[in-house]
Each structure stands twice: as C-alpha cells, then as structure tokens.
Design a protein around this motif. Structure first.
Motif, PDB file in Angstrom:
ATOM      1  N   SER A  29      49.513  16.816   4.755  1.00 44.76           N
ATOM      2  CA  SER A  29      48.837  17.550   5.822  1.00 44.76           C
ATOM      3  C   SER A  29      47.820  16.653   6.536  1.00 44.76           C
ATOM      4  N   TRP A  30      47.080  15.872   5.747  1.00 47.18           N
ATOM      5  CA  TRP A  30      46.108  14.949   6.351  1.00 47.18           C
ATOM      6  C   TRP A  30      46.831  13.951   7.267  1.00 47.18           C
ATOM      7  N   CYS A  31      47.939  13.409   6.786  1.00 48.32           N
ATOM      8  CA  CYS A  31      48.698  12.423   7.581  1.00 48.32           C
ATOM      9  C   CYS A  31      49.215  13.058   8.877  1.00 48.32           C
ATOM     10  N   ASN A  34      46.519  13.471  11.346  1.00 50.40           N
ATOM     11  CA  ASN A  34      45.833  12.246  11.763  1.00 50.40           C
ATOM     12  C   ASN A  34      46.765  11.185  12.361  1.00 50.40           C
ATOM     13  N   LEU A  78      40.840  16.568   0.153  1.00 50.65           N
ATOM     14  CA  LEU A  78      41.361  16.941   1.480  1.00 50.65           C
ATOM     15  C   LEU A  78      41.037  15.910   2.556  1.00 50.65           C
ATOM     16  N   ASN A  79      40.089  15.026   2.264  1.00 50.96           N
ATOM     17  CA  ASN A  79      39.646  14.077   3.296  1.00 50.96           C
ATOM     18  C   ASN A  79      39.876  12.633   2.872  1.00 50.96           C
ATOM     19  N   TYR A  80      40.445  11.869   3.792  1.00 57.92           N
ATOM     20  CA  TYR A  80      40.726  10.456   3.531  1.00 57.92           C
ATOM     21  C   TYR A  80      40.237   9.631   4.724  1.00 57.92           C
ATOM     22  N   VAL A  86      44.939   6.778   1.213  1.00 58.08           N
ATOM     23  CA  VAL A  86      45.900   7.787   0.752  1.00 58.08           C
ATOM     24  C   VAL A  86      46.843   7.168  -0.281  1.00 58.08           C
TER      25      VAL A  86
END
Ligand code: FEO
Length: 173
Positions: A29-31, A34, A78-80, A86
C-alpha cells in the motif's frame, strides 16, 4: 496425533506467516501510494504468498488431529522513507522467518516428529528462495541509489516479477 509442543510451535508460525502477509500488504500500500506501482504489485503478490504459507500450516495442524488457532497480531509499520528501507525490512523479516522455521525444525527432531520435520522441508526450501530473491532486489536498489531512471527500471522489473501466479505453496503438494 500431533504433540502439544509441536502444535503450539506451529500455531506460532501460523501467526508469523499471517503477520508477514499483513506486513507486505502494508508495504504494498505504501509503494502504491508513493509512486512505485511495480514494487506494489510485487508486494501484494508476496502478501498473497504469505497467506498461502499460513493456510498450509493451518490445514496441516488440523489434518494431524490438532487445532489451528489464530492470535492477535501487532500492527505493521505503515511509514517508510524510501524503497530501500522497505526492502531492507523485507530482508530482515525473511531472515527472522527463516530462523523461526529452523527452530521449529529442531524441535521436531527433539520430539522425534519426523512427519512434521518432513512437512517443514518445504518451508526451509522456500526460505532459501525468498532470501535469495529479496537479497538480489536489495542489491539492485542499493546500486542505483538516488538515480531516478535506475529506480524506474527496478520498479518495472518488480512488476514483471509479480506476474507469476501465486502457486508456490501448493506446488509441493
Ligand atoms: Fe512465509 Fe516469506 O515466508
């Protein structure tokens, strides 16, 4: 009938595989949010694979007369900062999973449960593959550094890798 010690250890692994699935889902989801659609597709697929790893142990415990149970899971990160972070965390997590599988394998030898030891061989081989492919991806990410064109290509490569069907968990059956 499966021994209680083995059942408990396998249920802990059910939890770890379920957490792996959640962790990779959070990373995917982060990828996606972003600007890394290829890495997102790759990690969504990894998340599905982990779910298959989990399910395979659930069926095994119940088939051997035990009871596969679910446990509460911690929330994944949840945050990178970037894609490198990652995949560094993916690598670290896979090493942790490998060591947990090895620990359970050792327990099966001590308990003389060779059937479960045999079952775990599939996971031992799978971990070799997963660690190797994650390490290659991480090497490439480190090599390109901040180069945007290089990162674009890695993302495309990850997209291509994600095209293979999720079937590895059933391949050995
Ligand atoms: Fe189920 Fe990635 O180990």
């Amino acid at each position: 009938m499966i021994k209680k010690t083995i059942e408990t250890a396998l249920n802990e692994q059910v939890k770890r595989e379920e957490f792996s699935s959640r962790l990779y889902l959070a990373m995917a989801s982060w990828c996606e949010a972003n600007g890394y659609p290829g890495a997102a597709a790759f990690l969504y697929r990894q998340s599905d694979e982990e779910r298959m790893h989990q399910l395979k142990i659930v069926h095994y415990i119940n088939d051997r007369g035990g009871y596969a149970t679910l446990m509460p899971l911690p929330a994944p990160e949840l945050n990178y900062h970037n894609l490198k972070e990652v995949f560094e965390q993916v690598m670290e997590h896979e090493r942790y999973i490998t060591s947990s599988i090895n620990d359970i394998y050792e327990l099966t030898l001590n308990e003389k449960d060779y059937t479960t030891g045999n079952f775990l061989q599939w996971y031992i081989n799978e971990q070799i593959e997963e660690e190797s492919s994650m390490s290659k991806i991480l090497d490439k990410i480190r090599l390109v550094g901040d180069d945007k064109a290089g990162m674009f290509h890695i993302d495309k490569e990850l997209e291509a890798m994600s095209a293979a069907p999720v079937s590895s968990a059933t391949a050995a059956e």
